[in-house]
Structures are given as C-alpha cells and as structure tokens.
Design an enzyme around this catalytic site. Sequence first.
Site, PDB file in Angstrom:
ATOM      1  CD  GLN A 107     -10.896   2.265   0.513  1.00 21.71           C
ATOM      2  OE1 GLN A 107     -11.443   3.332   0.372  1.00 21.71           O
ATOM      3  NE2 GLN A 107     -11.581   1.131   0.492  1.00 21.71           N
ATOM      4  NE  ARG A 110       3.031 -11.311   0.492  1.00 23.36           N
ATOM      5  CZ  ARG A 110       2.898 -11.794   1.710  1.00 23.36           C
ATOM      6  NH1 ARG A 110       3.660 -12.780   2.109  1.00 23.36           N
ATOM      7  NH2 ARG A 110       2.002 -11.307   2.528  1.00 23.36           N
ATOM      8  CG  LEU A 155      12.398  -5.350  -0.449  1.00 19.67           C
ATOM      9  CD1 LEU A 155      13.559  -5.490  -1.425  1.00 19.67           C
ATOM     10  CD2 LEU A 155      12.438  -3.978   0.220  1.00 19.67           C
ATOM     11  CE  LYS A 160       6.612 -12.723   7.070  1.00 22.29           C
ATOM     12  NZ  LYS A 160       5.386 -13.500   7.040  1.00 22.29           N
ATOM     13  CG  PHE A 189       1.781  -5.066   7.119  1.00 24.25           C
ATOM     14  CD1 PHE A 189       1.247  -5.560   5.930  1.00 24.25           C
ATOM     15  CD2 PHE A 189       3.011  -4.446   7.075  1.00 24.25           C
ATOM     16  CE1 PHE A 189       1.929  -5.440   4.731  1.00 24.25           C
ATOM     17  CE2 PHE A 189       3.705  -4.318   5.887  1.00 24.25           C
ATOM     18  CZ  PHE A 189       3.158  -4.811   4.706  1.00 24.25           C
ATOM     19  CE  LYS A 224      -4.327 -10.707  10.339  1.00 24.39           C
ATOM     20  NZ  LYS A 224      -4.103 -11.720   9.324  1.00 24.39           N
ATOM     21  CE1 TYR A 260      -9.283  -6.255   4.389  1.00 26.88           C
ATOM     22  CE2 TYR A 260      -9.959  -8.119   5.728  1.00 26.88           C
ATOM     23  CZ  TYR A 260      -9.134  -7.573   4.756  1.00 26.88           C
ATOM     24  OH  TYR A 260      -8.166  -8.344   4.177  1.00 26.88           O
ATOM     25  CD  GLU A 261     -14.992   1.503   5.252  1.00 27.14           C
ATOM     26  OE1 GLU A 261     -13.988   1.933   4.705  1.00 27.14           O
ATOM     27  OE2 GLU A 261     -15.674   2.183   6.046  1.00 27.14           O
ATOM     28  CG  ASP A 265     -10.856   0.600   4.416  1.00 25.80           C
ATOM     29  OD1 ASP A 265     -10.343   0.202   5.477  1.00 25.80           O
ATOM     30  OD2 ASP A 265     -11.405  -0.153   3.616  1.00 25.80           O
ATOM     31  N   GLY A 318     -27.739  18.156  12.241  1.00 26.61           N
ATOM     32  CA  GLY A 318     -27.492  19.317  13.087  1.00 26.61           C
ATOM     33  C   GLY A 318     -28.788  19.964  13.507  1.00 26.61           C
ATOM     34  N   GLY A 319     -28.779  21.273  13.625  1.00 24.59           N
ATOM     35  CA  GLY A 319     -29.958  21.997  14.093  1.00 24.59           C
ATOM     36  C   GLY A 319     -30.994  22.227  12.996  1.00 24.59           C
TER      37      GLY A 319
HETATM   38  C1  LIG Z   1      -6.212  -5.500   6.337  1.00 26.29           C
HETATM   39  C2  LIG Z   1      -5.842  -6.745   7.126  1.00 26.29           C
HETATM   40  C3  LIG Z   1      -7.089  -7.284   7.859  1.00 26.29           C
HETATM   41  C4  LIG Z   1      -5.351  -7.789   6.133  1.00 26.29           C
HETATM   42  O1  LIG Z   1      -4.916  -8.922   6.815  1.00 26.29           O
HETATM   43  P1  LIG Z   1      -3.975  -9.996   6.122  1.00 26.29           P
HETATM   44  O2  LIG Z   1      -4.285 -10.101   4.675  1.00 26.29           O
HETATM   45  O3  LIG Z   1      -4.063 -11.244   6.911  1.00 26.29           O
HETATM   46  O4  LIG Z   1      -2.526  -9.352   6.158  1.00 26.29           O
HETATM   47  P2  LIG Z   1      -1.609  -8.928   7.405  1.00 26.29           P
HETATM   48  O5  LIG Z   1      -1.360  -7.487   7.262  1.00 26.29           O
HETATM   49  O6  LIG Z   1      -2.105  -9.359   8.729  1.00 26.29           O
HETATM   50  O7  LIG Z   1      -0.305  -9.817   7.177  1.00 26.29           O
HETATM   51  C5  LIG Z   1       0.536  -9.583   6.215  1.00 26.29           C
HETATM   52  C6  LIG Z   1       1.598 -10.685   6.250  1.00 26.29           C
HETATM   53  O8  LIG Z   1       2.282 -10.541   5.056  1.00 26.29           O
HETATM   54  C7  LIG Z   1       3.631 -10.285   5.332  1.00 26.29           C
HETATM   55  N1  LIG Z   1       4.140  -9.382   4.309  1.00 26.29           N
HETATM   56  C8  LIG Z   1       3.614  -8.224   3.886  1.00 26.29           C
HETATM   57  N2  LIG Z   1       4.383  -7.677   2.947  1.00 26.29           N
HETATM   58  C9  LIG Z   1       5.418  -8.505   2.765  1.00 26.29           C
HETATM   59  C10 LIG Z   1       6.548  -8.517   1.923  1.00 26.29           C
HETATM   60  N3  LIG Z   1       6.757  -7.526   1.060  1.00 26.29           N
HETATM   61  N4  LIG Z   1       7.393  -9.525   1.992  1.00 26.29           N
HETATM   62  C11 LIG Z   1       7.195 -10.536   2.855  1.00 26.29           C
HETATM   63  N5  LIG Z   1       6.139 -10.602   3.684  1.00 26.29           N
HETATM   64  C12 LIG Z   1       5.268  -9.603   3.630  1.00 26.29           C
HETATM   65  C13 LIG Z   1       3.642  -9.663   6.707  1.00 26.29           C
HETATM   66  O9  LIG Z   1       4.887  -9.749   7.288  1.00 26.29           O
HETATM   67  C14 LIG Z   1       2.583 -10.494   7.384  1.00 26.29           C
HETATM   68  O10 LIG Z   1       3.130 -11.736   7.736  1.00 26.29           O
HETATM   69  P3  LIG Z   1       2.939 -12.441   9.211  1.00 26.29           P
HETATM   70  O11 LIG Z   1       1.462 -12.408   9.483  1.00 26.29           O
HETATM   71  O12 LIG Z   1       3.479 -13.812   8.987  1.00 26.29           O
HETATM   72  O13 LIG Z   1       3.683 -11.685  10.198  1.00 26.29           O
HETATM   73  C15 LIG Z   1      -4.720  -6.434   8.139  1.00 26.29           C
HETATM   74  O14 LIG Z   1      -3.590  -6.048   7.423  1.00 26.29           O
HETATM   75  C16 LIG Z   1      -5.074  -5.345   9.142  1.00 26.29           C
HETATM   76  O15 LIG Z   1      -5.833  -5.556  10.076  1.00 26.29           O
HETATM   77  N6  LIG Z   1      -4.473  -4.171   8.952  1.00 26.29           N
HETATM   78  C17 LIG Z   1      -4.612  -3.062   9.866  1.00 26.29           C
HETATM   79  C18 LIG Z   1      -5.934  -2.389   9.685  1.00 26.29           C
HETATM   80  C19 LIG Z   1      -6.156  -1.946   8.282  1.00 26.29           C
HETATM   81  O16 LIG Z   1      -5.420  -1.171   7.701  1.00 26.29           O
HETATM   82  N7  LIG Z   1      -7.274  -2.417   7.722  1.00 26.29           N
HETATM   83  C20 LIG Z   1      -7.829  -1.810   6.548  1.00 26.29           C
HETATM   84  C21 LIG Z   1      -7.333  -2.303   5.319  1.00 26.29           C
HETATM   85  S1  LIG Z   1      -8.124  -1.360   4.050  1.00 26.29           S
END
Ligand SMILES: CC(C)(COP(=O)(O)OP(=O)(O)OC[C@H]1O[C@@H](n2cnc3c(N)ncnc32)[C@H](O)[C@@H]1OP(=O)(O)O)[C@@H](O)C(=O)NCCC(=O)NCCS
Length: 424
Positions: free
Chosen positions: A19, A40, A74, A77, A99, A139, A141-142, A174, A256-257
């Site tokens: 999000q 991906r 795409l 990796k 990410f 890592k 989330y919201e 988010d 507020g006030g």
């Molecule tokens: C939201 C979150 C917790 C999700 O965690 P997650 O599902 O484990 O996903 P991540 O972003 O950590 O990891 C994504 C993986 O997919 C891979 N990936 C993503 N897109 C890709 C693609 N198109 N092709 C190949 N690999 C891809 C990344 O390289 C990563 O791999 P690695 O961990 O081996 O290096 C995390 O992304 C995060 O903390 N983000 C930052 C804060 C944030 O925006 N949070 C709010 C989300 S609403």
Amino acid sequence: MSDNLPLKGIKIIDFTHVQAGPACTQLLAWFGADVIKVERPGSGDVTRSQLRDIPGADALYFTMLNSNKRSLTLDTKKAEGKAVLEKLIKESDVMVENFGPGALDRMGFTWEHIQKLNPGMILASVKGFSDGHHYEDLKVYENVAQCAGGAASTTGYWKGENSGPTISSAALGDSNTGMHLAIGILTAYIGKQKTGKGQKVAVSMQDSVLNLCRVKMRDQLRLDKVGYLEEYPQYPHEMEAFKDGVVPRGANAGGGGQPGWILKCKGWETDPNAYIYFTVQGHAWEPICDALGKPEWKTDPAYTTAQARQPHIMNIFATIEDFIKDKTKFEAVDIFRKFDIPCAPVLSMKELLHDKSLRASGSIVEVPHKVRGSYFTVGSPIKFSGMKPEVTASPLLGEHTDAVLAELGYSAQEIAAMHEVKAV
Ligand SMILES: CC(C)(COP(=O)(O)OP(=O)(O)OC[C@H]1O[C@@H](n2cnc3c(N)ncnc32)[C@H](O)[C@@H]1OP(=O)(O)O)[C@@H](O)C(=O)NCCC(=O)NCCS
C-alpha cells in the site's frame, strides 16, 4: 482524460508493492506521470490476490491502489531482467520502491549504481524506520508503524476494559507515508530542474505517523511543563491520569483548543453509526446556547468562558445529547449547521460509497475494468481548477510488458526470448 495533466512526460518506475508505495505512485499517475509498475512474473504485487472478492480477478486491494498505471513483469533477479531494469532506469525520471530493508541493494541496484546509470534519477524509498535508526532492519506494516510513530499510544480510551493502545483504521502508516513520499518526489523533481541532479528521497513510516501526531508531541511538551492537559476529558476530575507524565489517551476529545465529543443521536441503540461529532468553539458559545434553547447559559458564569465550562464539559455534552435524542444524525446536523457549529454525522463506509456529493465531485468513482466489469474506488482528494484527472483501470499483470519493452528498443525476437526464460 485531461490532456493538460502537469506530470505528463515524467516517467516513473513503480517498483512498489502492498500500500505505502502504490498509494504514492497512483497519485502521481492520476496527475499525468507514466507510471510503470514492475512486478514479479507469475504473481505480481501480493495485493492482486489478497482478500479477493471475485475468484480469479485482481482484488480490490490492488485495483484501488494501482489505477492509471501500466504493468511490466520483470524478474529482477535474472540477468535479463536486470538488464531491462537498467535500461529503464537510464530512461526514467523517478524510481519508487518500498521493499524490505536492503532488498534493492541485494538485487544489485544500490544508490551508487543507480546514479551511475542515470545521474538525474530520483530514487524514492519507503522504509519502516529511517536510515541509521536503531530499528532500521525491521520490516514494517501499517499497524507496526502506528505503534512506532505515536498514534497507537494516544488513540483510544484511557480506562475501561478496552483501554489499551488502539489502531486507527485510517492508513496513517501506509497511504500517509506514500503521500509524504509524493511531496518529496515532486520537491526533488523541481530541484532537479534547477540543478540537473537527481537525489535520493527517503520517507520512513514511523516519521510519517509522527508527523501526523505533531499535536500529541505538543501535548507531551506541555505536560512536561504544566503537569496536566486542561482540554483532556480527564481534567480536572481524574488528575491521576497525568501522574506518570505521559500523554494519556483522550478517546474522542477534540485535539486542539476546542472541546468536542461524539454524541448519540436517535437510533444509536441499533445503528452503530447514529452519532454526530460536536465541537464547542470558544467564540461560538452563544450560538450553541441558542441552538439548544438554553439562553440562560449565555450569562451564567459557570458557562461563559471555556475555563469555566471545562470542569463540567461532559455534562454539557450530555445536555446536547438529550437535545438530539429524538433527532437523526442528519437532522441534528441540519439544526446545528444553521448556528455555524462545527459538526458532522458519523458516516459509515456504506453511506460514503453512496454519497451523492462524493460521486459528483469524483471523490468516489466507478472505473471500467477488463476482468471485473467495473470497480468503485476513492478518486483524487485533490481538486484543481484547470484540470480534472480521470481515474482509469489498474493494469492486469504484465498487460503492458511487450509494449514497454518495445518502447525500450527491444525487438519482437528479443521480447520472445525474454518470455521464454521467464525473465518477464
Ligand atoms: C512490506 C514488507 C514488510 C513486505 O515484506 P516481504 O513480503 O517479505 O517483501 P520484501 O520487500 O522484504 O522482499 C521482497 C523480495 O522480493 C524480491 N523481489 C521483489 N520484486 C521482485 C522482482 N520483480 N523480481 C525478483 N525479485 C523480486 C526482492 O528482491 C526481495 O528479495 P530478497 O529478500 O531475497 O532480497 C517489506 O517490503 C517492508 O518492510 N517494506 C518497507 C516498508 C513498507 O513499505 N511497508 C508497508 C507496506 S504497505
């Protein structure tokens, strides 16, 4: 679609998911940017399949955060995928990603490498915590952000069975972070027009929540100085709430006030949203007395000043509640609006979805979609006098892969070869 959208010509690599990032890039797409969502192959953004309401179709979670974009699959990796991303970086103005910490670096796209590919590139990132923070590896989330940014500790009731820290349903962690990032991107873009140089724009979810909790930090600083908070419902009957020197939860009190509270209206026993929010503006006390038919309060020293009212403010709210107990929330607001009192009905999601004014203004829109037929979404909350952005459908997974690759100069054979090795 307005053909005068100001962000037309700006190319954005939307390497975001869930999000926070998608909310940012959707906003920029509404205003004309060419937003290419990189996903991906095979699965795409996880929200495409989360909380599905129609089997096999993109979920509303995805469609409502990714309108007006194009989708390029795409595998970044794979060597072939990396090469495409490099080409895209060379030809784009902005790359947005959210990410987990270090993921982009692990993929080989460090800030140094990106700058080498395109010194004008603006790299915009969302992370849970800012660089160098002692929690930078987490890592997020919201709700994690709402807890880390101060919202949860200051939301909810201070006593009773459910008096613990409370999460807001508004996406403070988010979408709010995405909005901050959009401001950062546009600022960096204007900076680049002056210097020719790109830069890295980073926004943490903790900081974005904290920025919205600014008034609660104000209250902490006041509490440290004064020892109590005079506008909180605990004052002056429950002074022990201030004893530990930490901003207490204030439930529905005005921030507020102006004291305010949520008041019951006709039907509250069965309708969970038969309530209004009522605000007591200091300078508007006399109209309130007129609205309630209490002219004697205008001269009674127990009511004439905000300070005099505060010790019995909850009794005042109880009197107002008694006045509206036979009125619906809409009838109550129709009475109070005549006296210029800041108030509104508590509106449910269902009421908002069908609200005529929101439909007319484009704040709620119905968007045609190839698979779903159509979907409703929240349109741009920002209105302009010189243009009207149109919300168009979110892309299907990989819908624009071949078109984007062709624009990058790849031949039909090269594109077919990339499909063959599942790089796209
Ligand atoms: C939201 C979150 C917790 C999700 O965690 P997650 O599902 O484990 O996903 P991540 O972003 O950590 O990891 C994504 C993986 O997919 C891979 N990936 C993503 N897109 C890709 C693609 N198109 N092709 C190949 N690999 C891809 C990344 O390289 C990563 O791999 P690695 O961990 O081996 O290096 C995390 O992304 C995060 O903390 N983000 C930052 C804060 C944030 O925006 N949070 C709010 C989300 S609403």
